[in-house]
Scaffold this motif. Structure first.
Motif, PDB file in Angstrom:
ATOM      1  N   VAL A  71       0.862  -1.181   0.000  1.00 51.96           N
ATOM      2  CA  VAL A  71       0.000   0.000   0.000  1.00 51.96           C
ATOM      3  C   VAL A  71       0.899   1.231   0.000  1.00 51.96           C
ATOM      4  O   VAL A  71       1.780   1.360   0.842  1.00 51.96           O
ATOM      5  CB  VAL A  71      -0.925   0.016   1.236  1.00 51.96           C
ATOM      6  N   ILE A  72       0.702   2.130  -0.963  1.00 56.68           N
ATOM      7  CA  ILE A  72       1.519   3.331  -1.076  1.00 56.68           C
ATOM      8  C   ILE A  72       0.802   4.506  -0.419  1.00 56.68           C
ATOM      9  O   ILE A  72      -0.372   4.792  -0.717  1.00 56.68           O
ATOM     10  CB  ILE A  72       1.815   3.676  -2.548  1.00 56.68           C
ATOM     11  N   LYS A  87       5.554   6.488   1.379  1.00 58.28           N
ATOM     12  CA  LYS A  87       5.835   5.347   2.254  1.00 58.28           C
ATOM     13  C   LYS A  87       5.084   4.122   1.754  1.00 58.28           C
ATOM     14  O   LYS A  87       3.907   4.213   1.420  1.00 58.28           O
ATOM     15  CB  LYS A  87       5.410   5.645   3.700  1.00 58.28           C
ATOM     16  N   GLY A  88       5.784   2.990   1.720  1.00 58.09           N
ATOM     17  CA  GLY A  88       5.148   1.735   1.341  1.00 58.09           C
ATOM     18  C   GLY A  88       4.962   0.840   2.552  1.00 58.09           C
ATOM     19  O   GLY A  88       5.779   0.845   3.468  1.00 58.09           O
ATOM     20  N   HIS A  89       3.877   0.099   2.558  1.00 62.74           N
ATOM     21  CA  HIS A  89       3.614  -0.796   3.686  1.00 62.74           C
ATOM     22  C   HIS A  89       2.988  -2.089   3.182  1.00 62.74           C
ATOM     23  O   HIS A  89       2.095  -2.068   2.332  1.00 62.74           O
ATOM     24  CB  HIS A  89       2.660  -0.141   4.676  1.00 62.74           C
ATOM     25  N   ARG A  90       3.469  -3.216   3.703  1.00 64.82           N
ATOM     26  CA  ARG A  90       2.864  -4.512   3.402  1.00 64.82           C
ATOM     27  C   ARG A  90       2.442  -5.144   4.717  1.00 64.82           C
ATOM     28  O   ARG A  90       3.278  -5.443   5.574  1.00 64.82           O
ATOM     29  CB  ARG A  90       3.854  -5.421   2.670  1.00 64.82           C
ATOM     30  N   GLN A  91       1.150  -5.326   4.884  1.00 63.57           N
ATOM     31  CA  GLN A  91       0.605  -5.869   6.124  1.00 63.57           C
ATOM     32  C   GLN A  91       1.006  -7.325   6.306  1.00 63.57           C
ATOM     33  O   GLN A  91       0.930  -8.131   5.369  1.00 63.57           O
ATOM     34  CB  GLN A  91      -0.929  -5.764   6.105  1.00 63.57           C
ATOM     35  N   LYS A  92       1.434  -7.682   7.510  1.00 64.41           N
ATOM     36  CA  LYS A  92       1.761  -9.072   7.817  1.00 64.41           C
ATOM     37  C   LYS A  92       0.475  -9.862   8.025  1.00 64.41           C
ATOM     38  O   LYS A  92      -0.397  -9.463   8.793  1.00 64.41           O
ATOM     39  CB  LYS A  92       2.636  -9.145   9.070  1.00 64.41           C
ATOM     40  N   LEU A  93       0.362 -10.971   7.324  1.00 66.94           N
ATOM     41  CA  LEU A  93      -0.852 -11.778   7.355  1.00 66.94           C
ATOM     42  C   LEU A  93      -0.526 -13.247   7.584  1.00 66.94           C
ATOM     43  O   LEU A  93       0.614 -13.680   7.389  1.00 66.94           O
ATOM     44  CB  LEU A  93      -1.614 -11.637   6.027  1.00 66.94           C
TER      45      LEU A  93
END
Length: 219
Positions: A71-72, A87-93
């Protein structure tokens, strides 16, 4: 039969064989886990919880620990051309496959509870390990609960510094009553600080003293 379960602050309608992506849980690939926060059981004789269905659970097998799509987040302020940030974010799943739905007897199943940042089942919390070794400080309180005693939680918002959002986080982490908070040790406070993402808030606002007074007033 289907069930509606709650984990990570979200609700899922599931049946045996479904594959879900849920917020990161403390479990390894191939491990069997059990979701104990069941809001409803559907089928020929539907059961609606108040708020949870007593004795019900959803069992699942962990397929893998993954990350969601990136997600940017881009911020640029008007008339301040030098003030911009991406900022980029990748949710831990956690990827799980539902294997069974239990209408009763969940407490005696012996299957590890699904524990994570948003999925808490007090009956098995003491035995469950943190999601990633070394990331969680302190000790998990031993007095956390699956649901409020007598089905009625204390109004935790009476504690100065606790609003609706924090009260919701406390409920997700198995805290429903003043006496639970009043009994925390320093190590347990450090753990709850991590879970609530408000470092120092508990000590700074004297939660333990306030909770002890409020618990005494109830008696």
């Amino acid at each position: 039969m289907f069930a509606v379960l709650k984990t990570g602050g979200k609700q899922y309608r599931v049946q045996a064989g479904d594959v879900l992506r849920v917020e990161r849980l403390a479990a390894d690939a191939g491990e069997k886990i059990q979701f104990n926060d069941i809001l409803m059981l559907g089928g020929d004789s539907p059961v609606i919880g108040a708020p949870l269905v007593a004795g019900a659970a959803v069992q699942a097998e962990v397929i893998d620990q993954i990350k969601g799509d990136k997600v940017i987040h881009f911020v640029k302020r008007r008339r301040k051309h030098s003030s911009q940030r991406t900022k980029g974010h990748r949710q831990k799943l956690t990827l799980v496959r539902v294997t069974d739905i239990l209408a009763s007897g969940a407490d005696a199943s012996g299957v590890k509870a699904a524990i994570g940042s948003g999925s808490v089942s007090g009956a098995s919390m003491a035995a469950a390990a943190p999601a990633v070794a070394g990331e969680v400080s302190g000790t998990r309180p031993a007095n956390l609960l699956t649901e409020a005693r007598g089905g009625k939680a204390d109004d935790l918002k009476k504690i100065s510094g606790v609003g609706p959002k924090l009260e919701g986080l406390l409920h997700q982490n198995g805290v429903f009553h003043f006496d639970q908070i009043a009994a925390w040790t320093e190590s347990e406070i450090a753990y709850m600080d991590d879970q609530l993402s408000f470092k120092g808030r508990i000590a700074r606002d004297n939660w333990l003293e306030q909770a002890a007074t409020l618990a005494a007033d109830k008696e």
